[in-house]
Design a protein around this motif. Structure first.
Motif, PDB file in Angstrom:
ATOM      1  N   GLY A  30     -61.960 -35.553  -8.425  1.00  0.00           N
ATOM      2  CA  GLY A  30     -62.268 -34.465  -7.633  1.00  0.00           C
ATOM      3  C   GLY A  30     -63.920 -33.784  -8.057  1.00  0.00           C
ATOM      4  N   GLY A  31     -64.499 -34.762  -8.556  1.00  0.00           N
ATOM      5  CA  GLY A  31     -66.122 -34.407  -9.002  1.00  0.00           C
ATOM      6  C   GLY A  31     -66.759 -34.422  -7.789  1.00  0.00           C
ATOM      7  N   GLN A  32     -67.992 -33.723  -7.778  1.00  0.00           N
ATOM      8  CA  GLN A  32     -68.903 -33.572  -6.858  1.00  0.00           C
ATOM      9  C   GLN A  32     -69.895 -34.783  -6.435  1.00  0.00           C
ATOM     10  N   ASP A  33     -70.539 -34.922  -5.482  1.00  0.00           N
ATOM     11  CA  ASP A  33     -71.176 -35.954  -5.204  1.00  0.00           C
ATOM     12  C   ASP A  33     -72.395 -36.319  -6.138  1.00  0.00           C
ATOM     13  N   SER A  34     -73.032 -35.087  -6.756  1.00  0.00           N
ATOM     14  CA  SER A  34     -74.084 -35.288  -7.594  1.00  0.00           C
ATOM     15  C   SER A  34     -73.891 -34.677  -8.785  1.00  0.00           C
ATOM     16  N   ARG A  39     -72.320 -29.785 -11.651  1.00  0.00           N
ATOM     17  CA  ARG A  39     -72.670 -28.601 -12.778  1.00  0.00           C
ATOM     18  C   ARG A  39     -72.462 -27.430 -12.221  1.00  0.00           C
ATOM     19  N   LYS A  40     -72.960 -27.182 -11.018  1.00  0.00           N
ATOM     20  CA  LYS A  40     -72.887 -25.932 -10.071  1.00  0.00           C
ATOM     21  C   LYS A  40     -71.357 -25.622  -9.691  1.00  0.00           C
ATOM     22  N   LEU A  41     -70.820 -26.524  -9.101  1.00  0.00           N
ATOM     23  CA  LEU A  41     -69.593 -26.050  -8.354  1.00  0.00           C
ATOM     24  C   LEU A  41     -68.258 -26.542  -9.333  1.00  0.00           C
ATOM     25  N   GLY A  42     -68.292 -27.551 -10.150  1.00  0.00           N
ATOM     26  CA  GLY A  42     -67.324 -27.882 -10.854  1.00  0.00           C
ATOM     27  C   GLY A  42     -66.289 -29.116 -10.189  1.00  0.00           C
ATOM     28  N   ALA A  43     -65.340 -29.346 -10.701  1.00  0.00           N
ATOM     29  CA  ALA A  43     -64.582 -30.393  -9.941  1.00  0.00           C
ATOM     30  C   ALA A  43     -63.341 -29.674  -9.277  1.00  0.00           C
ATOM     31  N   ASN A  44     -62.916 -30.336  -8.112  1.00  0.00           N
ATOM     32  CA  ASN A  44     -61.901 -29.727  -7.272  1.00  0.00           C
ATOM     33  C   ASN A  44     -60.437 -30.209  -8.018  1.00  0.00           C
ATOM     34  N   LEU A  45     -59.756 -29.424  -8.753  1.00  0.00           N
ATOM     35  CA  LEU A  45     -58.566 -29.773  -9.239  1.00  0.00           C
ATOM     36  C   LEU A  45     -57.247 -29.188  -8.573  1.00  0.00           C
ATOM     37  N   ASP A  46     -57.585 -28.331  -7.293  1.00  0.00           N
ATOM     38  CA  ASP A  46     -56.670 -27.500  -6.762  1.00  0.00           C
ATOM     39  C   ASP A  46     -55.615 -28.574  -5.968  1.00  0.00           C
ATOM     40  N   LEU A  47     -54.429 -27.911  -5.809  1.00  0.00           N
ATOM     41  CA  LEU A  47     -53.384 -28.855  -5.166  1.00  0.00           C
ATOM     42  C   LEU A  47     -53.816 -28.983  -3.598  1.00  0.00           C
ATOM     43  N   GLN A  54     -52.499 -33.325  -7.070  1.00  0.00           N
ATOM     44  CA  GLN A  54     -53.900 -33.018  -7.172  1.00  0.00           C
ATOM     45  C   GLN A  54     -54.558 -34.430  -6.520  1.00  0.00           C
ATOM     46  N   VAL A  55     -55.921 -33.789  -6.306  1.00  0.00           N
ATOM     47  CA  VAL A  55     -56.761 -34.832  -5.699  1.00  0.00           C
ATOM     48  C   VAL A  55     -57.533 -35.806  -6.635  1.00  0.00           C
ATOM     49  N   ASP A  56     -57.255 -35.153  -7.929  1.00  0.00           N
ATOM     50  CA  ASP A  56     -58.205 -35.802  -8.963  1.00  0.00           C
ATOM     51  C   ASP A  56     -57.270 -36.833  -9.802  1.00  0.00           C
ATOM     52  N   VAL A  57     -57.494 -38.355  -9.402  1.00  0.00           N
ATOM     53  CA  VAL A  57     -56.343 -39.173 -10.113  1.00  0.00           C
ATOM     54  C   VAL A  57     -56.667 -39.293 -11.526  1.00  0.00           C
ATOM     55  N   PRO A  58     -57.667 -39.248 -12.231  1.00  0.00           N
ATOM     56  CA  PRO A  58     -57.825 -39.174 -13.810  1.00  0.00           C
ATOM     57  C   PRO A  58     -57.108 -38.096 -14.330  1.00  0.00           C
ATOM     58  N   ILE A  59     -57.243 -36.943 -13.633  1.00  0.00           N
ATOM     59  CA  ILE A  59     -56.456 -35.446 -14.176  1.00  0.00           C
ATOM     60  C   ILE A  59     -55.213 -35.763 -13.938  1.00  0.00           C
ATOM     61  N   LYS A  60     -54.421 -36.408 -12.980  1.00  0.00           N
ATOM     62  CA  LYS A  60     -53.103 -36.449 -12.771  1.00  0.00           C
ATOM     63  C   LYS A  60     -52.758 -37.346 -13.613  1.00  0.00           C
ATOM     64  N   TYR A  61     -53.406 -38.315 -13.902  1.00  0.00           N
ATOM     65  CA  TYR A  61     -52.796 -39.284 -15.032  1.00  0.00           C
ATOM     66  C   TYR A  61     -52.767 -38.773 -16.519  1.00  0.00           C
ATOM     67  N   LEU A  62     -53.941 -38.159 -16.696  1.00  0.00           N
ATOM     68  CA  LEU A  62     -53.931 -37.221 -18.096  1.00  0.00           C
ATOM     69  C   LEU A  62     -52.782 -36.411 -17.971  1.00  0.00           C
TER      70      LEU A  62
END
Length: 130
Positions: A30-34, A39-47, A54-62
């Protein structure tokens, strides 16, 4: 997941190098493109709105495999607020999965044919409900 695609899952026979490659190349984040945008917007971890995942697989696995709940919450907070990058989250996941797989492989190597035969042997089970 497709068994014909070796990159579709982390297997208990994978090497640390294979785990690192799979996580870094195939685990959607869910990280940003750059870095600047992250650093400005942070990762998208929302459902997601249509599914309960969650859209972020590494966070889901963790969520499943990291045993330290305090560390997990710290990672989520730092990542969501842009202070932790996707590569850092993936690296932690690689460490967690590699350790877990290595422990399994070590235990599996200690299993003998005699142990398997004893486990698989037919035996009488007591009547527990009568």
């Amino acid at each position: 997941m497709s068994a014909s695609d070796p990159n579709s899952a982390i297997y208990v026979t994978d090497t640390p190098k294979e785990i690192k490659n799979k996580v870094n190349r195939y685990a959607f984040s869910g990280g940003q493109d750059s870095i600047e945008l992250h650093r400005k917007l942070g990762a998208n971890l929302d459902l997601t709105t249509n599914h309960d995942f969650q859209v972020d697989v590494p966070i889901k696995y963790l969520n499943f495999f990291l045993e330290d709940d305090d560390e997990l919450e710290r990672i989520k907070t730092e990542y969501k607020e842009g202070r932790m990058l996707t590569g850092e989250v993936k690296q932690r996941l690689v460490e967690v999965l590699s350790g877990m797989v290595a422990r399994h492989q070590k235990a599996r190597a200690q299993v003998t044919e005699e142990m398997v035969d004893a486990f698989m042997a037919a035996r009488h089970l007591p009547n527990m409900f009568g």
